[in-house]
Design a protein around this motif. Structure first.
Motif, PDB file in Angstrom:
ATOM      1  N   ARG A 105      90.066  83.421  40.595  1.00  0.00           N
ATOM      2  CA  ARG A 105      91.352  82.960  40.059  1.00  0.00           C
ATOM      3  C   ARG A 105      91.135  82.097  38.814  1.00  0.00           C
ATOM      4  NH1 ARG A 105      93.745  81.490  45.999  1.00  0.00           N
ATOM      5  NH2 ARG A 105      94.324  83.605  46.568  1.00  0.00           N
ATOM      6  N   ALA A 106      90.069  81.314  38.843  1.00  0.00           N
ATOM      7  CA  ALA A 106      89.768  80.483  37.669  1.00  0.00           C
ATOM      8  C   ALA A 106      89.432  81.368  36.470  1.00  0.00           C
ATOM      9  CB  ALA A 106      88.619  79.538  37.982  1.00  0.00           C
ATOM     10  N   ILE A 107      88.748  82.487  36.732  1.00  0.00           N
ATOM     11  CA  ILE A 107      88.430  83.422  35.640  1.00  0.00           C
ATOM     12  C   ILE A 107      89.719  84.013  35.071  1.00  0.00           C
ATOM     13  CG2 ILE A 107      87.468  85.735  35.192  1.00  0.00           C
ATOM     14  CD1 ILE A 107      85.092  84.926  36.978  1.00  0.00           C
ATOM     15  N   ARG A 108      90.620  84.412  35.965  1.00  0.00           N
ATOM     16  CA  ARG A 108      91.912  84.947  35.486  1.00  0.00           C
ATOM     17  C   ARG A 108      92.685  83.868  34.730  1.00  0.00           C
ATOM     18  NH1 ARG A 108      94.230  86.353  40.935  1.00  0.00           N
ATOM     19  NH2 ARG A 108      96.144  86.895  39.834  1.00  0.00           N
ATOM     20  N   ALA A 109      92.651  82.659  35.261  1.00  0.00           N
ATOM     21  CA  ALA A 109      93.344  81.543  34.608  1.00  0.00           C
ATOM     22  C   ALA A 109      92.772  81.311  33.211  1.00  0.00           C
ATOM     23  CB  ALA A 109      93.213  80.282  35.449  1.00  0.00           C
ATOM     24  N   MET A 110      91.457  81.384  33.117  1.00  0.00           N
ATOM     25  CA  MET A 110      90.785  81.173  31.837  1.00  0.00           C
ATOM     26  C   MET A 110      91.254  82.205  30.814  1.00  0.00           C
ATOM     27  SD  MET A 110      86.680  81.043  31.330  1.00  0.00           S
ATOM     28  CE  MET A 110      86.393  82.796  31.590  1.00  0.00           C
ATOM     29  N   GLY A 111      91.460  83.441  31.271  1.00  0.00           N
ATOM     30  CA  GLY A 111      91.928  84.493  30.377  1.00  0.00           C
ATOM     31  C   GLY A 111      93.362  84.263  29.926  1.00  0.00           C
ATOM     32  N   GLN A 112      94.172  83.644  30.797  1.00  0.00           N
ATOM     33  CA  GLN A 112      95.594  83.446  30.479  1.00  0.00           C
ATOM     34  C   GLN A 112      95.848  82.204  29.640  1.00  0.00           C
ATOM     35  OE1 GLN A 112      97.840  83.661  34.211  1.00  0.00           O
ATOM     36  NE2 GLN A 112      96.442  85.264  34.889  1.00  0.00           N
ATOM     37  N   ASN A 113      95.093  81.153  29.899  1.00  0.00           N
ATOM     38  CA  ASN A 113      95.326  79.892  29.192  1.00  0.00           C
ATOM     39  C   ASN A 113      94.055  79.038  29.254  1.00  0.00           C
ATOM     40  OD1 ASN A 113      96.235  77.447  28.161  1.00  0.00           O
ATOM     41  ND2 ASN A 113      98.244  77.623  29.111  1.00  0.00           N
ATOM     42  N   PRO A 114      93.130  79.291  28.326  1.00  0.00           N
ATOM     43  CA  PRO A 114      91.835  78.589  28.399  1.00  0.00           C
ATOM     44  C   PRO A 114      91.954  77.070  28.306  1.00  0.00           C
ATOM     45  CG  PRO A 114      91.942  80.019  26.454  1.00  0.00           C
ATOM     46  CD  PRO A 114      93.180  80.261  27.237  1.00  0.00           C
ATOM     47  N   GLU A 115      92.911  76.583  27.503  1.00  0.00           N
ATOM     48  CA  GLU A 115      93.049  75.124  27.371  1.00  0.00           C
ATOM     49  C   GLU A 115      93.519  74.510  28.690  1.00  0.00           C
ATOM     50  OE1 GLU A 115      94.445  73.411  23.634  1.00  0.00           O
ATOM     51  OE2 GLU A 115      95.863  72.241  24.807  1.00  0.00           O
ATOM     52  N   ALA A 116      94.470  75.180  29.348  1.00  0.00           N
ATOM     53  CA  ALA A 116      94.933  74.670  30.647  1.00  0.00           C
ATOM     54  C   ALA A 116      93.817  74.750  31.687  1.00  0.00           C
ATOM     55  CB  ALA A 116      96.154  75.462  31.109  1.00  0.00           C
ATOM     56  N   ALA A 117      92.972  75.764  31.564  1.00  0.00           N
ATOM     57  CA  ALA A 117      91.839  75.868  32.492  1.00  0.00           C
ATOM     58  C   ALA A 117      90.915  74.663  32.333  1.00  0.00           C
ATOM     59  CB  ALA A 117      91.081  77.175  32.244  1.00  0.00           C
ATOM     60  N   ARG A 118      90.699  74.248  31.096  1.00  0.00           N
ATOM     61  CA  ARG A 118      89.877  73.059  30.864  1.00  0.00           C
ATOM     62  C   ARG A 118      90.556  71.821  31.418  1.00  0.00           C
ATOM     63  NH1 ARG A 118      88.495  72.888  24.657  1.00  0.00           N
ATOM     64  NH2 ARG A 118      87.094  71.206  25.261  1.00  0.00           N
ATOM     65  N   ILE A 119      91.877  71.784  31.320  1.00  0.00           N
ATOM     66  CA  ILE A 119      92.618  70.624  31.819  1.00  0.00           C
ATOM     67  C   ILE A 119      92.416  70.453  33.321  1.00  0.00           C
ATOM     68  CG2 ILE A 119      94.971  69.776  32.276  1.00  0.00           C
ATOM     69  CD1 ILE A 119      95.725  70.892  29.490  1.00  0.00           C
ATOM     70  N   VAL A 120      92.362  71.566  34.055  1.00  0.00           N
ATOM     71  CA  VAL A 120      92.171  71.442  35.511  1.00  0.00           C
ATOM     72  C   VAL A 120      90.701  71.265  35.877  1.00  0.00           C
ATOM     73  CG1 VAL A 120      94.265  72.728  36.043  1.00  0.00           C
ATOM     74  CG2 VAL A 120      92.082  73.934  35.976  1.00  0.00           C
ATOM     75  N   GLY A 121      89.828  71.247  34.882  1.00  0.00           N
ATOM     76  CA  GLY A 121      88.425  70.929  35.149  1.00  0.00           C
ATOM     77  C   GLY A 121      87.473  72.102  35.099  1.00  0.00           C
ATOM     78  N   VAL A 122      87.965  73.259  34.664  1.00  0.00           N
ATOM     79  CA  VAL A 122      87.087  74.430  34.600  1.00  0.00           C
ATOM     80  C   VAL A 122      86.151  74.298  33.398  1.00  0.00           C
ATOM     81  CG1 VAL A 122      87.032  76.923  34.183  1.00  0.00           C
ATOM     82  CG2 VAL A 122      88.736  75.957  35.747  1.00  0.00           C
ATOM     83  N   ASP A 123      84.854  74.466  33.661  1.00  0.00           N
ATOM     84  CA  ASP A 123      83.859  74.475  32.593  1.00  0.00           C
ATOM     85  C   ASP A 123      83.872  75.877  31.984  1.00  0.00           C
ATOM     86  OD1 ASP A 123      81.646  74.504  30.969  1.00  0.00           O
ATOM     87  OD2 ASP A 123      80.324  73.499  32.400  1.00  0.00           O
ATOM     88  N   ILE A 124      84.567  76.007  30.865  1.00  0.00           N
ATOM     89  CA  ILE A 124      84.792  77.323  30.260  1.00  0.00           C
ATOM     90  C   ILE A 124      83.467  78.028  29.915  1.00  0.00           C
ATOM     91  CG2 ILE A 124      85.748  78.499  28.234  1.00  0.00           C
ATOM     92  CD1 ILE A 124      87.914  77.637  30.062  1.00  0.00           C
ATOM     93  N   ALA A 125      82.524  77.268  29.375  1.00  0.00           N
ATOM     94  CA  ALA A 125      81.260  77.884  28.962  1.00  0.00           C
ATOM     95  C   ALA A 125      80.533  78.471  30.176  1.00  0.00           C
ATOM     96  CB  ALA A 125      80.380  76.848  28.264  1.00  0.00           C
ATOM     97  N   ARG A 126      80.543  77.725  31.264  1.00  0.00           N
ATOM     98  CA  ARG A 126      79.837  78.181  32.462  1.00  0.00           C
ATOM     99  C   ARG A 126      80.532  79.402  33.081  1.00  0.00           C
ATOM    100  NH1 ARG A 126      77.963  74.011  37.227  1.00  0.00           N
ATOM    101  NH2 ARG A 126      76.811  75.503  38.457  1.00  0.00           N
ATOM    102  N   LEU A 127      81.852  79.323  33.162  1.00  0.00           N
ATOM    103  CA  LEU A 127      82.586  80.433  33.775  1.00  0.00           C
ATOM    104  C   LEU A 127      82.561  81.671  32.874  1.00  0.00           C
ATOM    105  CD1 LEU A 127      83.893  80.413  36.521  1.00  0.00           C
ATOM    106  CD2 LEU A 127      86.109  80.166  35.444  1.00  0.00           C
ATOM    107  N   SER A 128      82.521  81.451  31.567  1.00  0.00           N
ATOM    108  CA  SER A 128      82.410  82.588  30.647  1.00  0.00           C
ATOM    109  C   SER A 128      81.086  83.310  30.856  1.00  0.00           C
ATOM    110  CB  SER A 128      82.513  82.115  29.192  1.00  0.00           C
ATOM    111  OG  SER A 128      83.795  81.604  28.935  1.00  0.00           O
ATOM    112  N   ALA A 129      80.026  82.528  31.097  1.00  0.00           N
ATOM    113  CA  ALA A 129      78.720  83.137  31.361  1.00  0.00           C
ATOM    114  C   ALA A 129      78.788  83.981  32.635  1.00  0.00           C
ATOM    115  CB  ALA A 129      77.655  82.048  31.484  1.00  0.00           C
ATOM    116  N   VAL A 130      79.468  83.459  33.653  1.00  0.00           N
ATOM    117  CA  VAL A 130      79.628  84.204  34.911  1.00  0.00           C
ATOM    118  C   VAL A 130      80.414  85.493  34.657  1.00  0.00           C
ATOM    119  CG1 VAL A 130      80.720  84.173  37.188  1.00  0.00           C
ATOM    120  CG2 VAL A 130      79.467  82.161  36.378  1.00  0.00           C
ATOM    121  N   MET A 131      81.492  85.368  33.875  1.00  0.00           N
ATOM    122  CA  MET A 131      82.337  86.527  33.588  1.00  0.00           C
ATOM    123  C   MET A 131      81.558  87.585  32.818  1.00  0.00           C
ATOM    124  SD  MET A 131      85.353  87.758  33.902  1.00  0.00           S
ATOM    125  CE  MET A 131      84.872  89.459  33.804  1.00  0.00           C
ATOM    126  N   PHE A 132      80.800  87.141  31.818  1.00  0.00           N
ATOM    127  CA  PHE A 132      80.028  88.102  31.033  1.00  0.00           C
ATOM    128  C   PHE A 132      78.955  88.745  31.914  1.00  0.00           C
ATOM    129  CE2 PHE A 132      77.070  89.611  27.800  1.00  0.00           C
ATOM    130  CZ  PHE A 132      77.945  90.190  26.900  1.00  0.00           C
TER     131      PHE A 132
END
Lengths: 291, 241
Positions: free
Chosen positions: A167-194
């Protein structure tokens, strides 16, 4: 006549499942991360050669190779993300695209050095066996490859839908800034997604190797197939990618049945051009940063 | 709840090298109070909040939460320190359900699923109207309902410090009033609130202390009572008319 039609449909669906996982990783990486990974098909090719080498050297069944490819290519994807993508993602779009194109050419040429341009096949014990259902012939190898593809698609869908990380991955795709606001480490999750996208590519390579002959140069064909699935199915949706993959499989199956084989690829490439023309925005709506 | 104060000292920040937007801002947001930052367009209000929230690194100066310097921390690490951000405009994940949106507010608690489930339940109990909407895609809700989802999501990890950026933008007057009432309720729970706003009248009505920025620097400041006079004159002064 009915049996013939059912055979065409069954063949198209099974092929389509394999095409769906060929496009799945590309679709997810593009849809969620905005990365046009033109090197995707090079990893598909590496997946095919993983199956080939495991079978040739150790007698490992392609089914086992399919399962092994997932963690192997997941880690490879994370390494590529850390080493290549993090270095170019802040650059201009064209630079990122050129970097990924360069990676594709590099992998293809390393593949040619390692395996030459000879065409290879993986011949498992069940390669020439078939299941006959009401007169419809279903080759074991396509049933198994299609079944594995369906399992992978289901697994990715369930991961993205039912796990918090998904869900965090989907959230990151929909609104990356909001994902960071809730504490998602975008760089780390992007690595997982890739990594997940490349894992799908590697597994797709194994499935394709079970069904088709391949060489390092074949990857260009798979890139066109993967883009066809992505353009037809839209971005980031597992269900749409599945539907698009099956549609491409059915089109190929029908074309193969009614016209000379040489023209089948022509029809699919024309279809690709037509869809891009009709959908004038092409991939641009999804491309936030092209890498 | 013992919320630490937020202290900003000598803060310089900007987007283009050599052209700082903030040029030495000093500010203290005390625990259990609503500290409001006002100012004309371009004064640096949103930039200030971006720095405090970790979206923009300061060029100089410090951002202290209690005894911790959080100025260099990236945004995603603020939640674990007890800082919540309610950004300007829509920030829901439109294709996720309301429940999934709220659950993601507890991302920092993901390794303790029981605690996360309890926190989500507590928030849904606090905002019962969201429970009825929990299966709806957040993007299908009205602006006011989405604002409620954003507030609920922010509260899942029970933040001690709330950073709020123009909370009434795009909302009807009734819903906007409810949002400011909710900020007052959150203050009553002892949370530190730093509110950046364009709605001068509404912000001052809930403020304990007010800072006015001008051209990236502190202009005037004082208790709410100091700003309860002719607000129109103050705004006209900002506009230079």
């Amino acid at each position: 006549m009915l049996t013939h039609v059912l055979s065409i449909v069954a063949d198209g669906v099974l092929l389509g499942l394999i095409y769906a996982i060929t496009g799945l990783g590309l679709s997810l990486v593009l849809g969620v991360m905005g990365i046009v990974n033109v090197a995707h098909s090079a990893f598909v090719m590496l997946g095919s050669f993983l199956a080939f080498e495991l079978f040739r050297r150790f007698g490992v069944d392609p089914v086992v190779a399919f399962v092994l490819a997932l963690p192997v290519f997941f880690v490879l994807g994370i390494v590529v993300y850390r080493v290549v993508i993090t270095r170019v993602q802040s650059a201009a779009q064209t630079q990122g695209l050129v970097a990924m194109f360069g990676l594709m050419v590099l992998i293809e040429n390393l593949g040619t050095i390692a395996w030459t341009t000879d065409t290879r096949v993986v011949t498992a014990s069940y390669t020439n066996a078939s299941l006959v259902l009401g007169g419809v012939v279903l080759p074991h190898v396509r049933l198994i490859a299609g079944g594995l593809a369906l399992l992978l698609i289901g697994g990715v869908w369930a991961f993205l839908r039912f796990t918090l990380t998904g869900r965090a991955i989907r959230a990151m795709g929909q609104n990356p800034e909001a994902a960071r606001i809730v504490g998602v480490d975008i760089a780390r999750l992007s690595a997982v997604m890739f990594g997940l996208g490349i894992a799908c590519a590697g597994a797709a390579g194994v499935a394709l190797a079970m069904v088709f002959p391949f060489s390092p140069n074949t990857q260009v064909v798979w890139l066109a197939w993967a883009f066809l699935v992505v353009i037809l199915g839209g971005l980031g949706s597992v269900a749409s990618t599945l539907a698009a993959g099956i549609a491409v499989g059915l089109i190929q199956s029908v074309c193969t049945a009614v016209m000379p084989f040489d023209t089948v690829y022509l029809v699919l490439y024309v279809l690709l051009a037509v869809i891009l023309t009709v959908r004038r925005e092409g991939l641009s709506r999804a491309v936030r940063r092209t890498i | 709840m013992t919320a630490p104060p937020l202290r900003i000292a000598g803060l310089h920040a900007g987007y283009v090298p050599g052209h700082p937007i903030l040029r030495g801002v000093d500010l203290v947001a005390e625990a259990g109070r609503i500290t409001v930052v006002l100012g004309p367009n371009g004064a640096g209000k949103s930039t200030l909040l971006k720095v405090v929230a970790g979206f923009l690194a300061p060029l100089r100066g410090s951002v202290m939460l209690g005894d911790d310097d959080i100025g260099a921390l990236p945004a995603h690490r603020h939640v674990a320190l007890g800082i919540g951000l309610l950004p300007q405009g829509r920030s829901t994940f439109p294709d996720l359900t309301v429940e999934e949106n709220i659950e993601l507010g507890g991302w920092s608690m993901r390794n303790d699923r029981r605690r996360l489930a309890e926190a989500v339940e507590a928030v849904l109990t606090r905002y019962p109207h969201l429970r009825a909407l929990r299966r709806r895609a957040a993007g299908s809700l009205s602006g006011g309902q989405q604002r409620a989802v954003e507030i609920a999501r922010m509260l899942v990890p029970d933040p001690r410090v709330l950073l709020v950026d123009e909370p009434s933008v795009g909302l009807s007057p009734i819903v906007a009033r409810q949002v400011y009432q909710e900020l007052q309720a959150l203050r009553a729970e002892g949370r530190t609130i730093l509110l950046v706003d364009q709605d001068v009248r509404a912000a001052i009505a809930v403020a304990d202390y007010v800072y006015v920025l001008g051209s990236g620097r502190n202009d005037i400041e004082g208790d709410r009572s100091a700003f309860e006079g002719d607000l129109g004159a103050m705004v006209r002064g900002w506009l230079g008319v």
